[in-house]
Structures are given as C-alpha cells and as structure tokens.
Write an enzyme that holds these catalytic residues in place. Structure first.
Site, PDB file in Angstrom:
ATOM      1  N   CYS A  23       0.851  -1.183   0.000  1.00  0.00           N
ATOM      2  CA  CYS A  23       0.000   0.000   0.000  1.00  0.00           C
ATOM      3  C   CYS A  23       0.891   1.238   0.000  1.00  0.00           C
ATOM      4  O   CYS A  23       2.094   1.148   0.217  1.00  0.00           O
ATOM      5  CB  CYS A  23      -0.925   0.021   1.214  1.00  0.00           C
ATOM      6  SG  CYS A  23      -2.132  -1.332   1.278  1.00  0.00           S
TER       7      CYS A  23
ATOM      8  N   GLY B  62      -1.014   1.118  -4.988  1.00  0.00           N
ATOM      9  CA  GLY B  62      -2.352   0.645  -4.678  1.00  0.00           C
ATOM     10  C   GLY B  62      -3.387   1.329  -5.547  1.00  0.00           C
ATOM     11  O   GLY B  62      -3.439   2.556  -5.590  1.00  0.00           O
TER      12      GLY B  62
ATOM     13  N   ASN C 281       0.479   0.029   5.962  1.00  0.00           N
ATOM     14  CA  ASN C 281       1.034  -0.700   4.820  1.00  0.00           C
ATOM     15  C   ASN C 281       1.721  -1.951   5.342  1.00  0.00           C
ATOM     16  O   ASN C 281       2.672  -1.864   6.118  1.00  0.00           O
ATOM     17  CB  ASN C 281       2.053   0.172   4.069  1.00  0.00           C
ATOM     18  CG  ASN C 281       2.776  -0.590   2.965  1.00  0.00           C
ATOM     19  OD1 ASN C 281       2.242  -1.536   2.401  1.00  0.00           O
ATOM     20  ND2 ASN C 281       3.990  -0.176   2.657  1.00  0.00           N
ATOM     21  N   GLY C 282       1.242  -3.118   4.935  1.00  0.00           N
ATOM     22  CA  GLY C 282       1.859  -4.364   5.363  1.00  0.00           C
ATOM     23  C   GLY C 282       0.827  -5.416   5.692  1.00  0.00           C
ATOM     24  O   GLY C 282      -0.331  -5.338   5.280  1.00  0.00           O
TER      25      GLY C 282
ATOM     26  N   TYR D 222       9.995  -4.847  -8.284  1.00  0.00           N
ATOM     27  CA  TYR D 222       8.748  -4.497  -8.963  1.00  0.00           C
ATOM     28  C   TYR D 222       8.002  -3.308  -8.374  1.00  0.00           C
ATOM     29  O   TYR D 222       7.558  -2.433  -9.104  1.00  0.00           O
ATOM     30  CB  TYR D 222       7.809  -5.709  -8.956  1.00  0.00           C
ATOM     31  CG  TYR D 222       6.474  -5.446  -9.618  1.00  0.00           C
ATOM     32  CD1 TYR D 222       6.340  -5.547 -11.003  1.00  0.00           C
ATOM     33  CD2 TYR D 222       5.367  -5.077  -8.879  1.00  0.00           C
ATOM     34  CE1 TYR D 222       5.123  -5.287 -11.632  1.00  0.00           C
ATOM     35  CE2 TYR D 222       4.146  -4.817  -9.495  1.00  0.00           C
ATOM     36  CZ  TYR D 222       4.033  -4.931 -10.867  1.00  0.00           C
ATOM     37  OH  TYR D 222       2.837  -4.668 -11.478  1.00  0.00           O
TER      38      TYR D 222
ATOM     39  N   ASP E   6      10.235  -8.583 -15.045  1.00  0.00           N
ATOM     40  CA  ASP E   6      10.769  -8.442 -13.688  1.00  0.00           C
ATOM     41  C   ASP E   6      10.600  -9.721 -12.883  1.00  0.00           C
ATOM     42  O   ASP E   6      11.414 -10.045 -12.029  1.00  0.00           O
ATOM     43  CB  ASP E   6      10.094  -7.282 -12.953  1.00  0.00           C
ATOM     44  CG  ASP E   6       8.579  -7.361 -13.023  1.00  0.00           C
ATOM     45  OD1 ASP E   6       7.995  -8.205 -12.328  1.00  0.00           O
ATOM     46  OD2 ASP E   6       7.982  -6.567 -13.765  1.00  0.00           O
TER      47      ASP E   6
END
Length: 584
Positions: free
Chosen positions: A2, A36, A111-112, A267, A376
């Site tokens: 995110c 995101g 985020n996570g 990426y 990638d």
C-alpha cells in the site's frame, strides 16, 4: 503493498488557506498510485481537533474527482492511504485511513500484513472489547494502549509508549502513519524494516521560519513536493511531530535482523525512488548485468547469436532489459497507460483478460525473428503466457524468456497478493516445466544470490551488513510464521477476491467506523438536495452540536465543511462538490 502518507504543516493556524494540507496529500497520492489502485483516502484535522475524511474505492483521480473534493477537507495536518488489498474485502468501508473516536480521536494508515492477526483479533474481542475486521487491527491495538493511560490528554511520551506496546504485540510487516486529533502526526516502522517509510521537511510557504513535515512510503512523493533532508525511518523506530514543533524520534522496539522486502526493488517501487539508501533504478541496472551473465552461461553463445531483438515487458523490466540488450533494445510492445497494473489486480481472470488491453505488439519487430523477452518476475504466468501467445501470433520464430527475479515458489505473507503456493507457476515446477506452461522455447531465471547482490552492492552500509526479506523465493521468512497462518491467509484472500475483469468503479460510499452507512437526503429551502448523516458522540475533544440518535439524523445547515457532522459517521466523498470558496 500500500502507499501511506502523513503531513504536518508548520502554519497550523492558517485561516486564509485552510485546505493546504489536503492539497499536498492529494498530490502525493498520485506519486504513490502505483502502490495501490483498489481504494484511497485522506483524513485531515483542522483547528479545534475536528477531523474530515474522503475515501472510497477507485483511483485517486476518481475518488477525489480530479481534486474537486480537496476543498471539502480543511486542516493543517492529515494522513493518506492507497490500498492494495490482500486481507479482508474490497469494500469501500475498508478504505483507509481508519478512524476511532476513543480515545482522543485517532486515524491510521497501514502498509503491510500481520502474521498474528487471528491472535490479535481474539485479544481485541475478548479483552479490549473492540470488535473490528483484520484491516483495523493495528489502529485498535494502538487505541487500546493509549486508553490504558487513563489520561484526559496525552503527551509525546504516552504516544511512544503506546506505539512500543503496539509493536511488541504485532508480528509481521508494517509501516504506518497516524494522527492524534488536534495534537500531531506519527510514523512507525516494524522492527525488521520490511516496509519502507521516509520523512522529509521543507520551509513553510505561508509562515516564515516554520517547517512542514511529510512522511511517505517512497521519497519520490517528498521530492516532487519540494521536501528535502529526506531520511529513512529505521526499523523499530517511531517519529512524532506535534503541531508547531520539530520531529521527535524514539526507538520503540529494538531493531531485529533488517530485511526490507526485496520485491520493492524488483517491482513495487518507482525507479526514481531511493529506499534505505539504495537507488531502485541502479538496483535494476545491476539486475540486468547479472541476468545477462546468467543468460550467456545458460544458453551459450550459439543461441545468443540467434537473438534478433530483446524486448522488455513494460514497464518495470525496461531498465534491466536495456542492460541485457545493450545495443539490441527495441520497444516492440506498446503499453496502454490507461489500464491497471495487472500484477496488482484483484482477480486472476481479470489479470489474464487485461493483458491485451495493456500491451499490444509492433508486428514488424516480431515477424521471422528470435525474440528474448525480459520481465521483472514470473508469478502466476498469466501475463507471460498471453504475451508469448501474442508474439507467436505476430509470427515470431523463436521466443525466449528471462526473469530478473528467481522463481517465486512460496506465498507472500507481508502484504502482497501472490496467493497460495498452488497458484504460483514455479511451485513444484523446474524452469523447463514453466517454459512449456507459458509457451516459451527457453526460460532463464535470475539466481537468488545475484538478485540479493544486485541490491546489496548499492547499500550505504555495505553488502555484508545488508539483508533482505526473500521468503517468496525460498520459503524462509524473516519473521516466525504461526502454525495455520497459511491456511488462514488463503481463507481470507479467497473471501475477498473479485471475479470481474475490472469492476465498474462505484461512487465512493459514505462510511462509519463499523461499515457502510445508509444515506438519507432531503431538500432544503433553496431547492438543493441536502444529504443527512447522524451526529457523532464525543471524540475526546470539543464537541460540535448535541448528540442525537441514529434514528433521528440531523442535517447540516449548509455545505460548508465547518457545519458538517464529525468524521465518526461522515465521509465527504458523497457530498456535493464545493465549486467555490463560499460553499455553494
């Protein structure tokens, strides 16, 4: 994966331009949009501790109507979020930032992914009596610890202590930005540093000698908004910025073996970002050098001489492919920039059917040629298989495929939708099996050690002192994984997956803490439609208006932000857009 943002303006009592914070937060969302595309939101805090929010499903341009909603978000500080869902659902009610009004009025962007989510939820249900979904776990753990102080007003030490206790309860990957109503903003990073977080400063545009501070997932958002003196928040470190003050730092958890997710470099991150001192662009160049060596040693000079053209699969692989190709690079695939990134689309069918929307071939570059594609990574193989089919349709005589990343053989447990092992194309398959599955004549993977070296060689601390999270390639994760967690993750992910190609983005819905809120509407005296929402209870700060029950909603007297109900039950995303400064 995110994107998160936090902002504190130095001129916190500026009444002439009340929406400056929202304007900068909104702009920053565009620089992190790649992190995101499912949902986004902003929450701001104005003088007096009032919080305003706008959030919903869709891209930033859609949710904020190309910036028109910014005028609905007054305030001198705020937090923002871009959602890429891996747990929970894709409902607009789960768009972040999240908010709780007790204690003090708290907002959080996360985020996570937490690997001990089931245990945390049990604790919140049975002991803290906070009944929420998995996505809101960290906010409610933090709120519960702050509530334990029993204070009417908290100080910076209380904030750091609560963050410390939160970090010790939460296992997994997390970087968070948050806001305490009327007081300040904070940022915190997990003890391993799996997810990135940076802080920058700039001179205030409206108050001499004052400074603005911004937190973000990637430094590109800071640099483009003229923030300088950018520094990484260290593993286990927290920062709190009180209005009118400079940042204060605290090591809220002892750092563990550092291991930022190496997929940030492969990426996720923009090439113009620098994460933990490592240039994403230069790391991808290094990946290209090492992949070129691997291709040569695997295929031999005879096969290399057959290659007519090296083609990057846009866009992440372009940097590495340029190194691999050296003098043969040709942009034989054209990317439609108005289509979602297929890797982060929420459903496999959507990914497959979106490839031809995103990429199209330049047939003259394929016809009667031996083509080497460089990508990638290979995750599910849907994009690769479709691209190779397109190359065959364009009369390519031979198709080779190379990946700058090693085989992805295990689930990602730290916030990336790589799904279960069974859906990963390299799981229990060697490179020859995978090549047959995607239709390639040859497939070459980067070696894991070469990938690690490509990044570590650029680290300021030196390669020997730099470690990465690489569990998706080898099954050895940097954190302990509780028994049954993979089954839990599959179950949660399975519930939220969408089957449509790209769902029609719905108009952002009004939400409350507990979920979607039914909106009522009525006509006011001037003939315009006025949307009504119930008044909120106390949020620990000054309360505007007397509490009313949800059965008897009280409509705002005008469309001006100062007259709206509290954030607890109000999301401005569905309100009429303010066209000019007088709120009409």
């Amino acid at each position: 994966m995110c994107g998160i943002i936090g902002l504190m303006l130095g001129h916190w009592d500026n009444e002439d331009t009340p929406c400056l914070a929202a304007s900068d937060l909104h702009e920053a969302l565009y620089y992190l949009q790649h992190r995101g595309q499912d949902a986004c939101g902003i929450a701001t805090c104005a003088t007096g501790g009032r919080i305003y929010q706008c959030k919903g499903n869709g891209l930033a341009a859609q949710v904020f109507e190309n910036g028109k909603r910014v005028m609905s978000l007054p305030g001198f500080m705020g937090v923002g979020h871009l959602r890429y869902p891996t747990a929970g659902t894709s409902a607009s009610a789960e768009a972040q930032p999240f908010y709780v009004n007790s204690p003090y009025g708290l907002c959080l962007s996360h985020n996570g992914n937490l690997v001990n989510a089931p245990d945390l939820r049990k604790f919140l249900d049975q002991k803290a009596h906070r009944h929420i979904n998995d996505s809101e776990l960290m906010l409610n753990i933090f709120a519960n610890e702050l509530n334990e102080t029993g204070k009417a007003r908290v100080n910076t030490d209380d904030i750091f202590k609560a963050l410390s206790l939160m970090c010790r309860q939460c296992d997994g990957a997390f970087a968070c930005t948050g806001m305490v109503a009327g007081y300040g903003i904070f940022g915190v990073r997990d003890p391993h540093g799996i997810r990135p977080l940076v802080l920058g400063s700039r001179p205030s545009e409206t108050l001499p000698e004052a400074k603005d501070y911004m937190l973000a997932s990637e430094d590109i958002a800071l640099r483009q908004l003229r923030f300088t003196k950018v520094q990484d928040i260290q593993p286990g470190q927290a920062v709190f910025i009180q209005k009118g003050h400079e940042p204060e730092f605290c090591q809220v958890h002892e750092p563990k073996a550092q291991g930022i997710d190496i997929f940030e470099y492969v990426y996720f991150a923009r090439p113009d970002s620098i994460i933990d001192g490592i240039s994403v662009y230069k790391s991808r160049q290094n990946m290209g050098h090492k992949l070129a060596n691997k291709i040569l040693s695997t295929l031999g000079k005879e096969v290399i001489d057959e290659i007519d053209v090296v083609i990057p699969i846009p866009e992440t692989a372009t940097t590495a492919a340029a190194i691999v190709a050296e003098r043969l690079v040709s942009q034989a695939l054209t990317k439609n920039r108005y289509v979602f990134r297929t890797f982060i689309m929420p459903g496999q069918t959507a990914r497959q059917r979106s490839v031809r929307r995103k990429l199209s071939t330049i047939e003259d570059e394929f016809a009667q040629r031996c083509v080497l594609f460089v990508d990638d990574s290979l995750v599910r193989g849907s994009t690769s298989r479709e691209i190779i089919t397109m190359a065959r349709e364009s009369k390519a005589t031979k198709v080779l495929f190379a990946s700058t990343a090693p085989p992805v053989t295990h689930p990602h447990i730290y916030g990336i939708d790589l799904a279960s092992s069974g859906e990963l194309i390299a799981h229990n398959r060697d490179r020859y099996d995978v090549a047959r599955h995607i239709g390639a004549d040859e497939l070459i993977y980067q070696d894991l050690q070469d990938l690690v070296d490509a990044c570590a060689e650029l680290a300021p601390k030196g390669p020997d002192a730099t470690k990465f999270e690489v569990g998706i390639f080898c099954g050895k994760y940097i954190t302990e994984v509780p028994p049954g967690y993979f089954e839990h993750l599959d179950q949660v992910r399975g519930k939220k997956r969408k089957m449509a190609v790209v769902e029609e983005i719905q108009v952002p819905s009004e939400t409350a803490n507990g979920g979607p809120l039914k909106r009522s509407s009525a006509y006011v005296g001037d003939g315009s439609r006025s949307h009504q929402a119930p008044m909120a209870g106390s949020n620990g700060l000054s309360q505007r208006g007397s509490p009313t029950s949800s059965a008897s909603p009280r409509a705002p007297t005008s469309h001006a932000p100062a007259d709206w109900p509290d954030i607890s039950l109000h999301n401005v995303a569905m309100d009429p857009v303010i066209a000019d400064g007088d709120g009409k």
